[in-house]
Design a protein around this motif. Structure first.
Motif, PDB file in Angstrom:
ATOM      1  N   CYS A 199      -1.258  -0.239   2.079  1.00 34.44           N
ATOM      2  CA  CYS A 199      -2.654  -0.559   2.771  1.00 34.44           C
ATOM      3  C   CYS A 199      -2.402  -2.310   2.927  1.00 34.44           C
ATOM      4  CB  CYS A 199      -3.227  -0.210   1.617  1.00 34.44           C
ATOM      5  SG  CYS A 199      -5.977  -1.446   2.201  1.00 34.44           S
ATOM      6  N   CYS A 211      -5.099  -4.275   0.481  1.00 33.92           N
ATOM      7  CA  CYS A 211      -5.327  -4.322  -0.960  1.00 33.92           C
ATOM      8  C   CYS A 211      -3.784  -3.477  -1.588  1.00 33.92           C
ATOM      9  CB  CYS A 211      -5.930  -3.106  -1.948  1.00 33.92           C
ATOM     10  SG  CYS A 211      -5.708  -1.493  -1.565  1.00 33.92           S
ATOM     11  N   ASN A 261      -2.742  -0.848  -2.035  1.00 32.66           N
ATOM     12  CA  ASN A 261      -2.228   0.224  -2.494  1.00 32.66           C
ATOM     13  C   ASN A 261      -1.190   1.433  -0.897  1.00 32.66           C
ATOM     14  OD1 ASN A 261      -2.870   2.800  -3.870  1.00 32.66           O
ATOM     15  ND2 ASN A 261      -4.955   2.829  -3.155  1.00 32.66           N
ATOM     16  N   CYS A 321      -6.725   1.626   2.884  1.00 36.89           N
ATOM     17  CA  CYS A 321      -6.270   2.946   1.889  1.00 36.89           C
ATOM     18  C   CYS A 321      -7.242   3.886   2.034  1.00 36.89           C
ATOM     19  CB  CYS A 321      -5.606   2.514   0.901  1.00 36.89           C
ATOM     20  SG  CYS A 321      -6.969   1.870  -0.435  1.00 36.89           S
ATOM     21  N   CYS A 357     -10.318   0.971  -0.253  1.00 37.60           N
ATOM     22  CA  CYS A 357     -11.034   0.029   1.327  1.00 37.60           C
ATOM     23  C   CYS A 357     -11.727   0.961   2.287  1.00 37.60           C
ATOM     24  CB  CYS A 357      -9.798  -0.911   1.551  1.00 37.60           C
ATOM     25  SG  CYS A 357      -9.221  -1.772   0.419  1.00 37.60           S
TER      26      CYS A 357
HETATM   27 ZN   LIG Z   1      -6.665  -0.734   0.424  1.00 40.23          ZN
END
Ligand SMILES: [Zn+2]
Length: 200
Positions: A56, A59, A61, A69, A72
């Motif tokens: 992502c 973040c 992830n 992601c 988010c």
């Molecule tokens: Zn994210």
């Protein structure tokens, strides 16, 4: 002597965490005995990783394409409540509690100069960028440091606290009901729920 293709497989396997030369050899011999279809499926799954798994951009992830992601992108989650974790695996137990309605920031490690992990190797710049972006929009962020209670975790928390203090916003830490040395990844649900609730 082992055929070179088998030796190569053992070399590759022994690079994996927790697998020494001996267990890598045992695993390689196990694989030899498996049906071709299963071996192809395993090889393909590994081959797909760099192509299909993306991070992502906000973040860090995992996500299945290059966009945000699922966490988010979820409009119901508080984008100004950011839980900072060491790695992606730490998100799973926190999500399991269903008590956290914010978003995450994955540092990608902890500060550990001995292992060559200096602050510039972690996604700290990106975290500061996110905080500044919120502040610029007149949105008050809250950052929760959910780092493991180890020497590296404490060093990183201390570094972040010092770095972020001048930005003047709410910075909290998970309550150390999480006992010293215990990994977030293995913390039981009640402990984690309390750690989130009584963050300070
Ligand atoms: Zn994210």
């Amino acid at each position: 002597m082992l055929p070179s293709s088998l030796k190569n497989l053992i070399d590759q396997l022994s690079k994996l965490p927790g697998l020494g030369q001996r267990s890598a050899t045992r695993l390689a011999f196990y694989l030899i005995s498996q049906p071709t279809n299963d071996l192809n499926a395993l090889a393909q799954a590994i081959k797909d990783l760099p192509v299909k798994i993306k991070y992502c951009p906000r973040c860090f992830n995992l996500t299945s394409d290059s966009s945000l992601c699922a966490i988010c992108a979820n409009k119901n989650r508080q984008q100004n409540l950011i839980c900072v974790v060491e790695d992606i695996l730490d998100i799973i137990p926190i999500e399991r509690t269903r008590q956290f309605n914010g978003v995450y920031h994955v540092l990608g490690g902890l500060i550990s100069p001995i292992d060559g992990l200096t602050p510039d190797k972690l996604r700290i710049k990106e975290l500061v960028g996110r905080i500044k972006q919120l502040l610029a929009q007149k949105i008050q962020p809250e950052i929760i440091l959910a780092l493991n209670p180890t020497t590296e975790g404490d060093t990183t928390a201390l570094y972040l606290e010092k770095l972020l203090k001048p930005l003047n916003f709410k910075l909290t830490k998970l309550n150390r009901g999480l006992s010293t040395g215990s990994d977030l990844e293995y913390a039981d649900e009640t402990t984690l729920i309390n750690a989130l609730k009584y963050r300070h």
